[in-house]
Scaffold this active site. Structure first.
Site, PDB file in Angstrom:
ATOM      1  N   GLY A 393       0.802  -1.215   0.000  1.00 43.75           N
ATOM      2  CA  GLY A 393       0.000   0.000   0.000  1.00 43.75           C
ATOM      3  C   GLY A 393       0.837   1.268   0.000  1.00 43.75           C
ATOM      4  O   GLY A 393       1.989   1.296  -0.429  1.00 43.75           O
ATOM      5  N   SER A 394       0.251   2.335   0.532  1.00 42.14           N
ATOM      6  CA  SER A 394       0.812   3.687   0.407  1.00 42.14           C
ATOM      7  C   SER A 394       2.148   3.887   1.108  1.00 42.14           C
ATOM      8  O   SER A 394       2.794   4.923   0.914  1.00 42.14           O
ATOM      9  CB  SER A 394      -0.187   4.701   0.965  1.00 42.14           C
ATOM     10  OG  SER A 394      -1.394   4.657   0.238  1.00 42.14           O
ATOM     11  N   ALA A 395       2.587   2.939   1.908  1.00 45.05           N
ATOM     12  CA  ALA A 395       3.871   3.079   2.599  1.00 45.05           C
ATOM     13  C   ALA A 395       5.025   3.211   1.617  1.00 45.05           C
ATOM     14  O   ALA A 395       6.095   3.721   1.965  1.00 45.05           O
ATOM     15  CB  ALA A 395       4.107   1.886   3.524  1.00 45.05           C
TER      16      ALA A 395
END
Length: 699
Positions: A393-395
């Site tokens: 994800g956005s990490a």
């Protein structure tokens, strides 16, 4: 008249024959006498001239070199605490001589079984049969039962097979002593000539040692020695990283048997079979002690003398802190248990966390939990950090924005992108978590702070020169995936980090093209904000460390140094120290790096209401980082073709602290959470890891 002449002639011929017979006999007897005389003379000559030499030859001893095990190398944490050591224990040993027969083995096994008992093992049916047939009377009795038709074949294999079948059908029952004898018989039978094996090295009592010691003269080959067993004085939470050692019974792994044999191992040697024990086997095994054994021509051992006392295995000093490791594992277990209790982790298959020194690559702690959702059973699995991959994800958006800056798609002074959703033909709108219209445009720092998917998609389209008309078309070059993946690889995402542990994987790449060979344009956009390819948590730790230390991709490692432990066990003499290794220098300018660092700072400390990690704002020292949420689905191995599997999310967080001069980098993932109950478990875990670390390292 003629009649009388014939008779007289016959009589004279018989008389001549009778006279010649004694002469022939005398000649034959004479020859025999001469031969016997010559033989006696030769024997006398050999006896007198060479008797002493032959006597010495008969009594002559042969010699051979016998090797024995030495203690395996010790592993310490970075504070000198023993993580895995060796616990000495008494053992009953046996050294097989050259002349040992099946009858001898049977006799020794029966005798020894009167003084020791083996209760932690049970003989197999085959072992019972072998022991039973080792008795001559039993063997003869079973042989007599073999049908004549089978015996008539004179096929030994067929006859033996029939005997085995007969005994198996009889279901021989052994008492406790006989079971011990059967086990001893099996151990000795499998031993190599002049090799020393352990008959009993577990739960040996003082009484058993005393009884065997009193009767050693009656037990040829049996002795009392010392064995070593792996011990974990600081707990077993780190054991999944340290790995395992094979038992003497299991011996050498069959898949690498030839390798070990050609390197001087015996088949019953114990070797490392996983992780650090396997990776550093050549160092940990040490050098066996050797003794010279003299045996008579009869095969009996006459004398034994130590030639070389051996060298214990090398000691490993790890980068891990035993106390911190325990705390990280404990925190992960508690927080994950709360996620299960709240219903958020009903379908989850585990959780993982890692802490790393961003300046050197040294691993400070690795923790993991594997879970069977159906049975709700959990087990420790720290190695899931390197051998499990997840969509993060956005990490990963820090790497995406970095690539845009490095490749001059955007610049530190010109990095604003429109915050308009992406509309693809016949596809649901692609947008961010916050409502459409919340922002008209975003700069790079704010895009990181509020975790804008829209920003990353527009950046990707500009980067690869996509042709896009909302709701009508989008086309991308064939190299679109290659361009973005090359950038993620630069930070270590999607490729092995090179950590000194076996079993690391590189992750999973999604498909790049459809069946017609066209680029999956929508998936390129998904990749840009971390919702397509799968990475390992060790890769995430390396990636965030690269941001924390200013652009150096450091190789992770868990072995800090190699040395020798002093005889008193209290000091380690270091022979080798690991030097931090830079795998790649990110070609940032300081201004470009500052954009990423400021964005990560604002994720935690920013004022925008859509900030994703403000719960860490008060943690001291300050934390910078990036959260992530990736959409996924529950996979049921018992129903792999399930039409409507439950929708889940992977919750992640990567960060470092202190923000201005990082000493620790962390990465956490809680995969498979209920999207409606995602909570802040990754933030709770990050807070615990940072606070516990600095409590232990107060300056």
């Amino acid at each position: 008249m003629n009649f009388f002449k014939k008779k007289l002639k016959t009589k004279n011929n018989n008389a001549k024959k009778q006279a010649s017979t004694p002469i022939r006999m005398k000649i034959i007897l004479g020859i025999i006498f001469v031969l016997f005389a010559a033989l006696i003379g030769q024997l006398a000559y050999l006896q007198i001239g060479y008797g002493s030499r032959f006597k010495a030859e008969v009594q002559k001893s042969n010699s051979a070199i016998v090797s024995s095990q030495v203690p395996r190398g010790v592993m310490y944490d970075n504070k000198g605490r023993v993580l895995v050591g060796n616990k000495a224990k008494n053992a009953i040993t046996y050294t097989k001589s050259v002349s040992t027969t099946t009858e001898d083995i049977y006799a020794i096994s029966n005798s020894l079984s009167h003084y020791i008992s083996i209760k932690d093992e049970q003989p197999t049916e085959q072992q019972v049969i072998d022991y039973y047939l080792a008795n001559k009377e039993n063997s003869a009795k079973e042989s007599a039962k073999v049908p004549k038709s089978v015996r008539a074949t004179q096929d030994d294999n067929l006859i033996n097979q029939k005997i085995q079948e007969q005994v198996s059908a009889e279901h021989i029952k052994l008492n406790a002593r006989e079971k011990t004898a059967a086990l001893i018989y099996n151990k000795i039978s499998g031993a190599y000539t002049l090799s020393t094996i352990y008959i009993k090295n577990n739960h040996l009592t003082d009484k058993e040692i005393a009884q065997v010691g009193e009767h050693l003269s009656e037990l040829p080959g049996v002795g009392i020695g010392t064995d070593w067993q792996r011990s974990y004085p600081n707990g077993s939470s780190i054991r999944s990283i340290i790995g395992s050692v094979s038992t003497e019974k299991a011996g050498l792994p069959s898949d690498n048997l030839q390798y070990y044999l050609t390197n001087g191992y015996s088949r019953n040697d114990r070797v490392g079979t996983s992780y650090l024990e396997e990776k550093y086997e050549p160092l940990l095994k040490g050098t066996k002690s050797t003794s010279k054994v003299w045996t008579k021509n009869s095969g009996d051992i006459e004398q034994s003398k130590a030639v070389y006392s051996g060298q214990a295995g090398a000691s490993l000093v790890l980068t891990l802190d035993a106390q911190y490791q325990k705390q990280v594992q404990s925190s992960l277990e508690k927080i994950y248990a709360s996620a299960i209790g709240s219903g958020a982790a009903h379908y989850s298959n585990g959780a993982y966390a890692i802490a790393m020194n961003p300046k050197t690559g040294a691993i400070l702690a690795m923790a993991g939990i594997s879970r069977d959702p159906k049975k709700n059973k959990t087990t420790n699995n720290a190695l899931g950090v390197i051998n499990q991959s997840f969509v993060m994800g956005s990490a990963v958006k820090g790497a995406m924005v970095s690539g845009g800056l490095i490749n001059k798609v955007i610049t530190p002074t010109n990095n604003v992108m429109p915050d308009t959703p992406v509309y693809l033909p016949s596809t649901p709108v692609k947008k961010s978590v916050y409502p459409i219209g919340t922002f008209s445009a975003l700069d790079a720092e704010t895009a990181l702070e509020v975790s804008s998917n829209i920003y990353m998609m527009h950046l990707a389209m500009k980067w690869v020169n996509a042709s896009y008309v909302p709701k009508i078309k989008i086309t991308m070059p064939q190299t679109a995936f290659e361009t973005l993946r090359h950038n993620f690889n630069m930070f270590g995402l999607g490729q092995k980090t090179g950590i000194d542990l076996p079993g690391e994987i590189s992750g999973i790449q999604g498909r790049s093209f459809n069946d017609q060979g066209l680029v999956l344009s929508g998936s390129v956009l998904d990749l840009s904000y971390g919702n397509y390819d799968a990475y390992t948590l060790i890769q995430m730790a390396q990636y965030v460390s690269t941001i924390a230390n200013g652009g150096y991709r450091m190789q992770p490692y868990v072995v800090q140094s190699v040395g020798r432990t002093a005889n008193n066990g209290k000091k380690v003499y270091i022979d080798y120290n690991k030097k931090p290794q830079v795998q790649l220098r990110i070609p940032w300018t300081q201004d470009e790096l500052n954009i990423i660092r400021q964005g990560f700072w604002r994720v935690v400390h920013g004022t925008n209401s859509w900030g994703t990690a403000h719960k860490l704002k008060k943690v001291k020292p300050s934390i910078s980082g990036k959260s992530g949420t990736a959409q996924t689905f529950y996979y049921d191995p018992d129903n792999p073709n399930q039409k409507n599997p439950p929708e889940l999310v992977n919750a992640t967080f990567v960060g470092y602290a202190p923000s201005n001069n990082p000493e620790i980098a962390t990465a956490v993932i809680f995969p498979g959470l209920d999207p409606k109950l995602e909570g802040s478990y990754t933030l709770q875990m990050t807070k615990a890891m940072v606070q516990d670390y600095f409590k232990l390292h107060k300056k």
